[in-house]
Design an enzyme around this catalytic site. Structure first.
Site, PDB file in Angstrom:
ATOM      1  N   HIS A  79      -2.359   2.770   2.742  1.00 25.70           N
ATOM      2  CA  HIS A  79      -1.366   2.522   1.687  1.00 25.70           C
ATOM      3  C   HIS A  79      -0.118   1.934   2.333  1.00 25.70           C
ATOM      4  O   HIS A  79       0.921   2.585   2.457  1.00 25.70           O
ATOM      5  CB  HIS A  79      -1.051   3.823   0.947  1.00 25.70           C
ATOM      6  CG  HIS A  79      -0.320   3.606  -0.346  1.00 25.70           C
ATOM      7  ND1 HIS A  79      -0.890   2.979  -1.428  1.00 25.70           N
ATOM      8  CD2 HIS A  79       0.939   3.926  -0.725  1.00 25.70           C
ATOM      9  CE1 HIS A  79      -0.020   2.928  -2.422  1.00 25.70           C
ATOM     10  NE2 HIS A  79       1.101   3.489  -2.014  1.00 25.70           N
TER      11      HIS A  79
ATOM     12  N   PHE B   4       4.948  -3.454  -4.631  1.00 28.26           N
ATOM     13  CA  PHE B   4       4.126  -2.574  -3.809  1.00 28.26           C
ATOM     14  C   PHE B   4       4.005  -1.206  -4.458  1.00 28.26           C
ATOM     15  O   PHE B   4       5.011  -0.621  -4.883  1.00 28.26           O
ATOM     16  CB  PHE B   4       4.743  -2.435  -2.413  1.00 28.26           C
ATOM     17  CG  PHE B   4       4.083  -1.392  -1.551  1.00 28.26           C
ATOM     18  CD1 PHE B   4       2.789  -1.570  -1.091  1.00 28.26           C
ATOM     19  CD2 PHE B   4       4.762  -0.230  -1.197  1.00 28.26           C
ATOM     20  CE1 PHE B   4       2.180  -0.609  -0.292  1.00 28.26           C
ATOM     21  CE2 PHE B   4       4.172   0.731  -0.404  1.00 28.26           C
ATOM     22  CZ  PHE B   4       2.868   0.552   0.058  1.00 28.26           C
ATOM     23  N   SER B   5       2.786  -0.695  -4.570  1.00 31.18           N
ATOM     24  CA  SER B   5       2.505   0.642  -5.082  1.00 31.18           C
ATOM     25  C   SER B   5       3.061   0.816  -6.495  1.00 31.18           C
ATOM     26  O   SER B   5       2.654   0.099  -7.407  1.00 31.18           O
ATOM     27  CB  SER B   5       3.035   1.695  -4.119  1.00 31.18           C
ATOM     28  OG  SER B   5       2.494   2.960  -4.416  1.00 31.18           O
ATOM     29  N   ALA B   6       4.014   1.733  -6.702  1.00 32.29           N
ATOM     30  CA  ALA B   6       4.599   1.863  -8.036  1.00 32.29           C
ATOM     31  C   ALA B   6       5.251   0.554  -8.465  1.00 32.29           C
ATOM     32  O   ALA B   6       5.225   0.187  -9.650  1.00 32.29           O
ATOM     33  CB  ALA B   6       5.624   2.996  -8.046  1.00 32.29           C
TER      34      ALA B   6
ATOM     35  N   ASP C 257       3.031   5.912  -2.721  1.00 29.89           N
ATOM     36  CA  ASP C 257       3.772   5.466  -1.546  1.00 29.89           C
ATOM     37  C   ASP C 257       3.873   6.505  -0.445  1.00 29.89           C
ATOM     38  O   ASP C 257       4.414   6.226   0.603  1.00 29.89           O
ATOM     39  CB  ASP C 257       5.184   4.963  -1.887  1.00 29.89           C
ATOM     40  CG  ASP C 257       5.144   3.977  -3.013  1.00 29.89           C
ATOM     41  OD1 ASP C 257       6.055   4.036  -3.839  1.00 29.89           O
ATOM     42  OD2 ASP C 257       4.218   3.165  -3.074  1.00 29.89           O
TER      43      ASP C 257
END
Length: 403
Positions: free
Chosen positions: A363, A229-231, A43
């Site tokens: 990202h 999102f992401s993690a 992130d």
């Protein structure tokens, strides 16, 4: 990595195995601050990516309308996405989709955005719940949204605009929150084995929140979905893998496949190079939609292919004959990014998975609000596409509710 960085990663692995996660994370963060390492913690935006982390930019939506007021919502039946977008045809033509306006709406959604908590043997997690105005207990869909690192429920809700969609389409949205006490950067611990199994650790807490909302608000149990999102995207993949009976479909934005890593060191390797394990770690394929920018330097785009590979391997084990060909369409956001969508179908032609690659995307949450937390408003509207995809799927064994 140079020798000193490799030594630090080895030490971080040892600390993780001893359960000293906070110390390990701090060591990794310190190590990655070195200019010799060109990639970052999940992130953390790459050079040139929009962060929108201005203090006060994403305040909590106000509680402007008590539950029960306003127009009564319709029941949750197929087609609960009322502002449906036309799907592309199957001949691979170019597709053009508008994204959300570049500036957020001045008025906040009219529903309630309330704070709750859930506790079990694994601990306690706070969560926020968006209830659209006029909700009177009818069986409506539920979307569980898992934020990325350094975010919280309010910033994630504001960045994605999911509450605005929920208000217009009439569904509930739950946002579990990862506290800094569980991870200093508020990352979901998707890479820790103790948080990769059913009825253990963070998955048990997220599942508990999901069930609590279903019970308290009468959500339609056949139309419950999880995205992140992401993690948070990586943890959404965990939830789909270990609770395929709870979630009818899953959305992963800029995330990683289930069990892509088993400690912090392997997590960073997976983020940079993709998972090293063979595809097919899940027994039952949960319909999946994936978004990833092809210029993402935080989580490598190869992870999007890994996510799709897991679903296809579970749906068609041992290279089952008759696997339908993928359908590829391309599109361009006016004044924004081009993208490629690849749609995978099951043997009867139903959507099994979709992969959206946003060209020149980093990202960031594609199509998110301008100046949001890790958003890029120039991309296709990931939030709307998530809901459109979710609208196509019911939990296994479920049947539509008659209108």
């Amino acid at each position: 990595m140079d020798a000193s960085q490799m030594k630090a990663m080895t030490e971080a692995t040892r600390l993780t195995r001893e359960g000293r996660l906070a110390e390990a994370t701090a060591l990794i963060q310190q190590t990655l601050a070195s200019p010799a390492v060109p990639w970052r913690m999940p992130d953390a935006p790459s050079a040139g990516e929009e962060t929108g982390r201005t203090p006060g930019r994403n305040p909590d939506p106000p509680l402007t309308l008590p539950a029960g007021q306003g127009t009564k919502l319709r029941r949750a039946i197929p087609g609960w996405l009322t502002r449906r977008r036309t799907l592309p045809s199957q001949d691979g033509e170019t597709l053009v989709r508008p994204n959300r306006p570049a500036t957020p709406a001045v008025k906040r959604p009219a529903g309630q955005f309330e704070a709750f908590s859930y506790a079990n043997a694994a601990g306690t997690r706070a969560y926020r719940l968006y209830v659209p105005s006029g909700h009177t207990g009818d069986a409506v869909p539920l979307v569980v949204m898992l934020h990325g690192g350094t975010q919280d429920a309010a910033t994630f809700a504001a960045a994605t605009g999911m509450n605005d969609l929920a208000e217009r389409q009439g569904f509930l949205v739950a946002y579990p929150e990862q506290p800094s006490s569980a991870n200093p950067g508020k990352y979901w611990n998707w890479f820790v084995p103790g948080h990769q199994h059913r009825d253990e650790g963070e998955p048990s807490l997220i599942a508990g929140i999901t069930r609590q909302v279903i019970e308290r608000y009468g959500a339609d149990a056949s139309r419950v979905y999880v995205a992140g999102f992401s993690a948070g995207g990586a943890m959404a993949a965990v939830m789909a893998a270990v609770y395929p009976d709870l979630y009818a479909a899953v959305g992963v934005h800029s995330g990683l496949p289930y069990a892509a890593a088993g400690d912090i060191a392997s997590a960073f390797t997976a983020m940079k190079q993709g998972s090293s394990r063979p595809a097919g770690s899940t027994a039952r394929p949960v319909p999946l939609i994936v978004f990833h920018g092809d210029r993402d330097t935080t989580v490598a785009p190869v992870n999007a292919a890994g996510l799709i590979g897991d679903v296809l391997a579970a749906a068609f084990p041992d290279g089952s004959p008759g696997t339908p060909p993928a359908v590829v369409t391309t599109g361009q956001v006016p004044g924004g990014h081009a993208y490629t969508r690849t749609r995978y179908q099951d043997p009867v032609g139903a959507a099994l998975a979709e992969r959206w690659i946003i060209h020149q995307g980093g990202h960031t949450w594609s199509g998110g609000v301008a100046h949001g937390s890790y958003t890029d408003p120039r991309g296709p509207d990931a939030s709307a596409e998530l809901i459109r995809f979710f609208d196509e799927h019911l939990a296994p064994g479920s049947h539509p509710i008659a209108s």
